[in-house]
Design a protein around this motif. Structure first.
Motif, mmCIF file in Angstrom:
data_model
loop_
_atom_site.group_PDB
_atom_site.id
_atom_site.type_symbol
_atom_site.label_atom_id
_atom_site.label_comp_id
_atom_site.label_asym_id
_atom_site.label_seq_id
_atom_site.Cartn_x
_atom_site.Cartn_y
_atom_site.Cartn_z
ATOM 1 N N SER A 132 -16.896 34.260 -19.747
ATOM 2 C CA SER A 132 -15.756 34.936 -19.142
ATOM 3 C C SER A 132 -15.179 35.931 -20.148
ATOM 4 N N SER A 133 -14.755 37.072 -19.666
ATOM 5 C CA SER A 133 -14.199 38.091 -20.562
ATOM 6 C C SER A 133 -12.718 38.333 -20.327
ATOM 7 N N HIS A 134 -12.062 37.480 -19.535
ATOM 8 C CA HIS A 134 -10.640 37.716 -19.267
ATOM 9 C C HIS A 134 -9.861 37.586 -20.568
ATOM 10 N N PRO A 135 -9.148 38.625 -20.984
ATOM 11 C CA PRO A 135 -8.499 38.618 -22.302
ATOM 12 C C PRO A 135 -7.477 37.502 -22.492
ATOM 13 N N ILE A 183 -19.218 24.605 -27.971
ATOM 14 C CA ILE A 183 -19.388 24.674 -26.512
ATOM 15 C C ILE A 183 -19.772 26.095 -26.129
ATOM 16 N N ILE A 184 -20.811 26.208 -25.306
ATOM 17 C CA ILE A 184 -21.199 27.486 -24.705
ATOM 18 C C ILE A 184 -20.844 27.415 -23.228
ATOM 19 N N GLY A 185 -20.090 28.384 -22.736
ATOM 20 C CA GLY A 185 -19.564 28.360 -21.382
ATOM 21 C C GLY A 185 -18.070 28.081 -21.445
ATOM 22 N N PRO A 186 -17.442 27.844 -20.330
ATOM 23 C CA PRO A 186 -17.955 27.977 -18.959
ATOM 24 C C PRO A 186 -18.062 29.444 -18.531
ATOM 25 N N ILE A 187 -18.227 29.626 -17.209
ATOM 26 C CA ILE A 187 -18.440 30.967 -16.684
ATOM 27 C C ILE A 187 -17.137 31.622 -16.238
ATOM 28 N N PHE A 188 -16.297 30.860 -15.532
ATOM 29 C CA PHE A 188 -15.153 31.455 -14.849
ATOM 30 C C PHE A 188 -13.868 31.292 -15.662
ATOM 31 N N SER A 189 -12.964 32.268 -15.488
ATOM 32 C CA SER A 189 -11.754 32.301 -16.307
ATOM 33 C C SER A 189 -10.883 31.076 -16.110
ATOM 34 N N GLU A 190 -10.786 30.564 -14.876
ATOM 35 C CA GLU A 190 -9.954 29.379 -14.657
ATOM 36 C C GLU A 190 -10.553 28.153 -15.337
ATOM 37 N N GLU A 191 -11.866 28.134 -15.461
ATOM 38 C CA GLU A 191 -12.518 27.042 -16.179
ATOM 39 C C GLU A 191 -12.208 27.116 -17.676
ATOM 40 N N VAL A 192 -12.266 28.316 -18.221
ATOM 41 C CA VAL A 192 -11.963 28.488 -19.644
ATOM 42 C C VAL A 192 -10.522 28.071 -19.927
ATOM 43 N N ARG A 193 -9.633 28.483 -19.063
ATOM 44 C CA ARG A 193 -8.227 28.122 -19.227
ATOM 45 C C ARG A 193 -8.045 26.608 -19.217
ATOM 46 N N ALA A 194 -8.843 25.926 -18.419
ATOM 47 C CA ALA A 194 -8.698 24.475 -18.273
ATOM 48 C C ALA A 194 -9.187 23.696 -19.484
ATOM 49 N N ILE A 195 -10.121 24.261 -20.262
ATOM 50 C CA ILE A 195 -10.685 23.495 -21.382
ATOM 51 C C ILE A 195 -10.036 23.828 -22.725
ATOM 52 N N ARG A 196 -9.194 24.849 -22.767
ATOM 53 C CA ARG A 196 -8.652 25.325 -24.048
ATOM 54 C C ARG A 196 -7.909 24.220 -24.810
ATOM 55 N N GLU A 197 -7.106 23.464 -24.108
ATOM 56 C CA GLU A 197 -6.324 22.427 -24.792
ATOM 57 C C GLU A 197 -7.247 21.385 -25.427
ATOM 58 N N ASN A 198 -8.281 20.982 -24.710
ATOM 59 C CA ASN A 198 -9.206 19.976 -25.235
ATOM 60 C C ASN A 198 -9.966 20.491 -26.458
ATOM 61 N N THR A 199 -10.491 21.701 -26.358
ATOM 62 C CA THR A 199 -11.290 22.231 -27.466
ATOM 63 C C THR A 199 -10.423 22.554 -28.678
ATOM 64 N N HIS A 200 -9.208 22.997 -28.420
ATOM 65 C CA HIS A 200 -8.311 23.298 -29.540
ATOM 66 C C HIS A 200 -7.944 22.017 -30.292
ATOM 67 N N SER A 201 -7.642 20.962 -29.536
ATOM 68 C CA SER A 201 -7.274 19.691 -30.169
ATOM 69 C C SER A 201 -8.431 19.130 -30.988
ATOM 70 N N ALA A 202 -9.663 19.323 -30.502
ATOM 71 C CA ALA A 202 -10.845 18.802 -31.199
ATOM 72 C C ALA A 202 -11.375 19.765 -32.258
ATOM 73 N N ASP A 203 -10.754 20.938 -32.381
ATOM 74 C CA ASP A 203 -11.186 21.957 -33.341
ATOM 75 C C ASP A 203 -12.651 22.335 -33.131
ATOM 76 N N ILE A 204 -12.984 22.611 -31.859
ATOM 77 C CA ILE A 204 -14.347 22.993 -31.484
ATOM 78 C C ILE A 204 -14.328 24.413 -30.938
ATOM 79 N N GLY A 205 -15.215 25.250 -31.441
ATOM 80 C CA GLY A 205 -15.304 26.616 -30.967
ATOM 81 C C GLY A 205 -15.945 26.710 -29.592
ATOM 82 N N VAL A 206 -15.594 27.787 -28.870
ATOM 83 C CA VAL A 206 -16.121 28.021 -27.523
ATOM 84 C C VAL A 206 -16.666 29.443 -27.446
ATOM 85 N N ILE A 207 -17.897 29.575 -26.977
ATOM 86 C CA ILE A 207 -18.474 30.890 -26.673
ATOM 87 C C ILE A 207 -18.621 30.955 -25.152
#
Length: 594
Positions: free
Chosen positions: A159-162, A132-156
């Motif tokens: 957002s740069s929020h640490p 997955i490339i994106g999303p743009i905003f930090s709250e969006e990234v926070r919202a998808i982490r659980e899904n991508t982690h469970s599916a073992d899919i990397g995200v680029i």
């Protein structure tokens, strides 16, 4: 789950077949920058870098029939739709420029919200995306982490929020922390060792503070002053004032006001009333009895006291700001007469802020991404789409190019994504780090009256292994004593003082204007030998208090200043420079962390 619009652009698939016969673009190698275009053929797998990974497996090409799907999560509707459209355009440019027969792009609308991003990620995963490339905003990234982690899919992500990075989530954004470390390190190498900071009073301020402290520690420098301002304030002067020595004009005004107040106090002395005087040690006002002669001596000494501005406590000042606010801060530097010897430093925020419009910023240095690549990319984008791209658009271009490189290997694995040799794109050299951060090849530019000059070019290759910083953000660090340690407390020296049979312990008798504490040291017409005037309250030496004392020797300005005759005391040496009349120092006023 609410139905989400999603589009698979047929042109994305067609482009991989047509690119080689329509408008093939030669991809840049790590060895030379050409048109700022990403190179899938030459820039991917550490072939030109000095860094080799001993454990990196040999990568085999995929059969032509196997395709790899990448999902781009962008706000294609909602209030951020224009930005999402620009990033989609850049992604399409990248795909058409790169001859990859295995990459399929699938676009998903996040609507610019956390819920929309979560739903988009679920749909993308269900439709077989492997990166997955994106999303743009930090709250969006926070919202998808659980899904991508469970599916073992990397995200680029863009957002740069640490707080959102790591555990398979990487940012391709240019990090403020790295820019701060780069410019501090560069200035330190040029001999600047005392730094002051002006930044926003929020998480950005914490990131800047941590990066500046880290860089300063590495090169043996110190952070001596810092000021943080509310991100939406229009009044920046109080914050700038915190890091500057006081102006002579301000000190003169206070001196005149104090003289006027003491002149009015003559009536109180004639009436036998106490006069309010400032205690130099506590900074608090006290009521003290004075004779008319003593008050007159105090006034005359104050009138004759030379006002000297304190020196600047830094030789370089970092300002992490942009646009009109940067120029406003520059104007305040002129107001406070910051000398040319103080180097003004910045980050890439300066690049499009016209800093040369403020004389105080001319001659400053700032870290930045290489200019040439983005200028060429921007010209091509405008020719195709009829308008200039936002600065972030190049990141979308580079992210898709990176995906195309890795698609040729058949894997978006951790090892491939975090290849230590990095990749080259529109914005030059970059690499993704195991902790989710990114590292960029930065240059240093100098501000001239009519533009910029390159002082230190960006590197062509990464010559060292990446340094993994465990943490670049700690909430409230900008107010932590670890950032700017408090001044050391002077060692207390106790000495027994005997006056008229009374014993008291004198504390801190080695400093200016020291007080004797403990016994009640008072007497009628006690002679004192006053040292030269230091302020309207006390002179050098132990501050022995008495009522109706008489001055003798060098100008005695107060019955509360000087040494008791015949009493063993410890006096501080007279300053080499006359001390100005001042009120208590302005509080750092750094407030409370968010």
């Amino acid at each position: 789950m609410r139905h989400l619009k999603f589009k698979i652009f047929a042109s994305c698939i067609l482009s991989v077949c047509a690119a080689s016969c329509t408008h093939p673009v030669r991809l840049t190698s790590v060895q030379s920058v050409e048109q700022g275009v990403f190179s899938a053929a030459d820039a991917d797998l550490a072939t030109v870098s000095q860094i080799k990974s001993a454990t990196q497996p040999e990568q085999k090409a995929l059969p032509p029939s196997e395709m790899m799907r990448v999902g781009l999560l962008l706000p294609l509707s909602g209030k951020s739709a224009k930005l999402g459209e620009a990033l989609r355009n850049a992604a399409m440019m990248s795909l058409f420029d790169i001859s990859s027969g295995r990459l399929v792009l699938q676009f998903y609308d996040t609507e610019g919200t956390a819920e929309g991003a979560r739903n988009a990620s679920e749909l993308a995963i269900s439709q077989g995306v492997e990166l997955i490339i994106g999303p743009i905003f930090s709250e969006e990234v926070r919202a998808i982490r659980e899904n991508t982690h469970s599916a073992d899919i990397g995200v680029i992500t863009f957002s740069s929020h640490p707080s959102n990075l790591g555990d398979g989530v990487y940012t391709i954004s240019t990090l403020t922390s790295q820019q701060v470390e780069h410019i501090i390190g560069y200035a330190c190498d040029k001999g600047y060792k005392r730094f002051a900071i002006l930044s926003q009073d929020n998480a950005m301020g914490d990131i800047v503070a941590m990066a500046a402290k880290s860089a300063a520690d590495r090169c043996g420098a110190t952070i001596t002053k810092a000021g943080f301002y509310y991100s939406k304030t229009d009044n920046l002067q109080p914050t700038v004032q915190q890091v500057m020595p006081r102006l002579v004009e301000e000190m003169q005004k206070e001196k005149d006001e104090e003289i006027e107040r003491l002149e009015k106090a003559r009536a109180d002395v004639l009436a036998g009333l106490p006069v309010k005087m400032k205690n130099e040690e506590t900074g608090m006002e006290e009521e003290r009895m004075m004779t008319m002669e003593e008050l007159t001596a105090t006034i005359e000494t104050l009138k004759n006291t030379e006002i000297v501005r304190d020196p600047f406590e830094f030789d370089a000042l970092l300002i992490t700001e942009e646009g009109s606010r940067l120029r406003s801060l520059g104007a305040l530097l002129s107001y406070y007469d910051v000398p040319k010897e103080v180097k003004i430093l910045g980050t890439s925020q300066w690049a499009n802020s016209s800093p040369s419009r403020e004389p105080a910023l001319v001659g400053g240095w700032f870290s930045n991404l290489p200019f040439a690549g983005f200028e060429q990319f921007s010209a091509r984008y405008k020719k195709i789409y009829g308008e200039k791209p936002p600065r972030i658009a190049s990141q979308a271009y580079d992210a898709v190019a990176l995906a195309a490189v890795l698609a040729e290997t058949g894997s978006f694995s951790y090892d491939n994504l975090t290849n230590p040799s990095g990749f080259r794109g529109v914005d030059g050299l970059f690499r993704l780090l195991p902790n989710g951060l990114s590292e960029r090849g930065l240059e240093v530019l100098g501000v001239e009256k009519r533009g910029y000059v390159t002082l230190s070019p960006a590197p062509e290759v990464f010559e060292t292994e990446p340094v993994i910083v465990p943490n670049v953000y700690e909430k409230g660090f900008r107010y932590s004593p670890e950032f700017i340690p408090p001044p050391p407390v002077e060692e207390l020296i106790e000495e027994t003082i005997i006056v008229d049979g009374q014993t008291g312990q004198g504390s801190n008798l080695q400093g200016q204007g020291s007080n004797t504490h403990g016994s009640n040291i008072q007497g009628s017409n006690m002679p004192v030998e006053g040292n030269a005037f230091q302020s309207a309250v006390s002179a050098q030496g132990a501050n022995v208090q008495g009522v109706g004392t008489q001055g003798s020797g060098s100008t005695a300005v107060s019955p509360f200043a000087g040494q008791a005759s015949g009493v063993p005391t410890v006096s501080a040496p007279v300053s080499e420079r006359p001390q100005p009349f001042v009120t208590p120092p302005i509080s750092e006023g750094l407030g409370t962390a968010n």
